[in-house]
Scaffold this motif. Structure first.
Motif, PDB file in Angstrom:
ATOM      1  N   GLY A  53       1.343   0.629  10.993  1.00  0.00           N
ATOM      2  CA  GLY A  53       2.399   0.666  10.160  1.00  0.00           C
ATOM      3  C   GLY A  53       1.776   1.606   8.971  1.00  0.00           C
ATOM      4  N   THR A  54       0.587   1.670   8.781  1.00  0.00           N
ATOM      5  CA  THR A  54      -0.058   2.565   7.865  1.00  0.00           C
ATOM      6  C   THR A  54       0.333   3.995   8.447  1.00  0.00           C
ATOM      7  N   ILE A  55      -0.074   4.429   9.556  1.00  0.00           N
ATOM      8  CA  ILE A  55       0.131   5.763  10.069  1.00  0.00           C
ATOM      9  C   ILE A  55       1.679   6.017   9.749  1.00  0.00           C
ATOM     10  N   SER A  56       2.765   5.111  10.447  1.00  0.00           N
ATOM     11  CA  SER A  56       3.994   5.469  10.237  1.00  0.00           C
ATOM     12  C   SER A  56       4.576   5.697   8.801  1.00  0.00           C
ATOM     13  N   GLY A  57       3.673   4.912   7.769  1.00  0.00           N
ATOM     14  CA  GLY A  57       4.137   5.101   6.332  1.00  0.00           C
ATOM     15  C   GLY A  57       3.545   6.577   6.090  1.00  0.00           C
ATOM     16  N   ILE A  58       2.469   6.972   6.334  1.00  0.00           N
ATOM     17  CA  ILE A  58       2.070   8.239   6.052  1.00  0.00           C
ATOM     18  C   ILE A  58       2.907   9.527   6.598  1.00  0.00           C
ATOM     19  N   HIS A  77       2.203   0.670  -3.894  1.00  0.00           N
ATOM     20  CA  HIS A  77       2.438   0.602  -2.278  1.00  0.00           C
ATOM     21  C   HIS A  77       1.744   1.472  -1.668  1.00  0.00           C
ATOM     22  N   GLU A  78       1.495   2.838  -2.030  1.00  0.00           N
ATOM     23  CA  GLU A  78       0.913   3.872  -1.252  1.00  0.00           C
ATOM     24  C   GLU A  78      -0.674   3.279  -1.145  1.00  0.00           C
ATOM     25  N   TYR A  79      -1.397   2.955  -2.503  1.00  0.00           N
ATOM     26  CA  TYR A  79      -2.836   2.572  -2.530  1.00  0.00           C
ATOM     27  C   TYR A  79      -2.877   1.213  -1.756  1.00  0.00           C
ATOM     28  N   LEU A  80      -1.852   0.214  -1.733  1.00  0.00           N
ATOM     29  CA  LEU A  80      -2.245  -0.911  -1.022  1.00  0.00           C
ATOM     30  C   LEU A  80      -1.976  -0.671   0.545  1.00  0.00           C
ATOM     31  N   GLY A  81      -1.030   0.279   0.907  1.00  0.00           N
ATOM     32  CA  GLY A  81      -0.687   0.557   2.475  1.00  0.00           C
ATOM     33  C   GLY A  81      -2.183   1.142   3.022  1.00  0.00           C
ATOM     34  N   LEU A  82      -2.579   1.932   2.386  1.00  0.00           N
ATOM     35  CA  LEU A  82      -3.750   2.712   2.841  1.00  0.00           C
ATOM     36  C   LEU A  82      -5.008   1.627   2.743  1.00  0.00           C
ATOM     37  N   SER A  83      -4.942   0.675   1.978  1.00  0.00           N
ATOM     38  CA  SER A  83      -6.176  -0.197   1.550  1.00  0.00           C
ATOM     39  C   SER A  83      -5.936  -1.347   2.830  1.00  0.00           C
ATOM     40  N   ILE A 117      -0.620 -12.477   2.099  1.00  0.00           N
ATOM     41  CA  ILE A 117       0.012 -12.448   0.751  1.00  0.00           C
ATOM     42  C   ILE A 117       0.035 -10.837   0.279  1.00  0.00           C
ATOM     43  N   LEU A 118      -0.604  -9.980   0.567  1.00  0.00           N
ATOM     44  CA  LEU A 118      -0.831  -8.511   0.261  1.00  0.00           C
ATOM     45  C   LEU A 118       0.284  -7.918   1.196  1.00  0.00           C
ATOM     46  N   LEU A 119       0.483  -8.475   2.335  1.00  0.00           N
ATOM     47  CA  LEU A 119       1.505  -7.689   3.337  1.00  0.00           C
ATOM     48  C   LEU A 119       2.897  -8.202   2.562  1.00  0.00           C
ATOM     49  N   PHE A 120       2.980  -9.352   2.228  1.00  0.00           N
ATOM     50  CA  PHE A 120       4.366  -9.817   1.509  1.00  0.00           C
ATOM     51  C   PHE A 120       4.556  -8.888   0.170  1.00  0.00           C
ATOM     52  N   TYR A 121       3.595  -8.624  -0.421  1.00  0.00           N
ATOM     53  CA  TYR A 121       3.709  -8.114  -1.695  1.00  0.00           C
ATOM     54  C   TYR A 121       4.049  -6.469  -1.215  1.00  0.00           C
ATOM     55  N   GLN A 122       3.114  -5.883  -0.393  1.00  0.00           N
ATOM     56  CA  GLN A 122       3.514  -4.667   0.123  1.00  0.00           C
ATOM     57  C   GLN A 122       4.787  -4.536   0.584  1.00  0.00           C
TER      58      GLN A 122
END
Length: 137
Positions: A53-58, A77-83, A117-122
């Protein structure tokens, strides 16, 4: 095919697998079942799905970069995705260590709950970006 179209289905797996893992983990705790091969398999598939998911987001980010940076939620969204990738990799390490030291079981569950929880927020932020800035109804 535009690579941007790969991101939505990939991130749905990156949400569904960790949620399934959480259900399995809580069920095992409730029934007092020791984590087994299924638990490990779903854990490692969840880690891979989040990395995907992170790679596809990039990849999806690049062609629409100008639009995304106008969305107020995108920076988070970007910061959380990379984290989330290193956090899920840490979850995989904890799962590996859990077989050797059962004391890591509580760490695993607490970390998993926080990550879901972080995934749902993302996902909420991603939906907000799509529906407020990318789709013109």
């Amino acid at each position: 095919m535009d690579l941007i179209k790969v991101h939505p289905p990939v991130v749905h797996f990156a949400i569904a697998l960790p949620v399934a893992l959480l259900v399995i983990d809580l069920y095992y705790r409730f029934k007092k079942i020791q984590p087994d091969g299924l638990h490990a398999l779903i854990t490692y598939l969840s880690v891979l799905a989040v990395v995907g998911g992170t790679i596809s987001g990039i990849i999806a980010h690049e062609p629409i970069e100008d639009i995304l940076h106008h969305a107020p939620a995108f920076e988070i969204h970007e910061y959380l995705g990379l984290s989330l990738t290193p956090l899920f990799l840490a979850l995989g390490v904890v799962r590996f260590l859990m077989d050797k030291k059962p004391a890591f079981r509580n760490v695993f569950t607490v970390l998993l709950v926080l990550l879901v929880i972080l995934l749902f927020y993302q996902g909420f932020l991603g939906g907000k970006i799509v529906y407020e800035h990318l789709i013109k109804l």
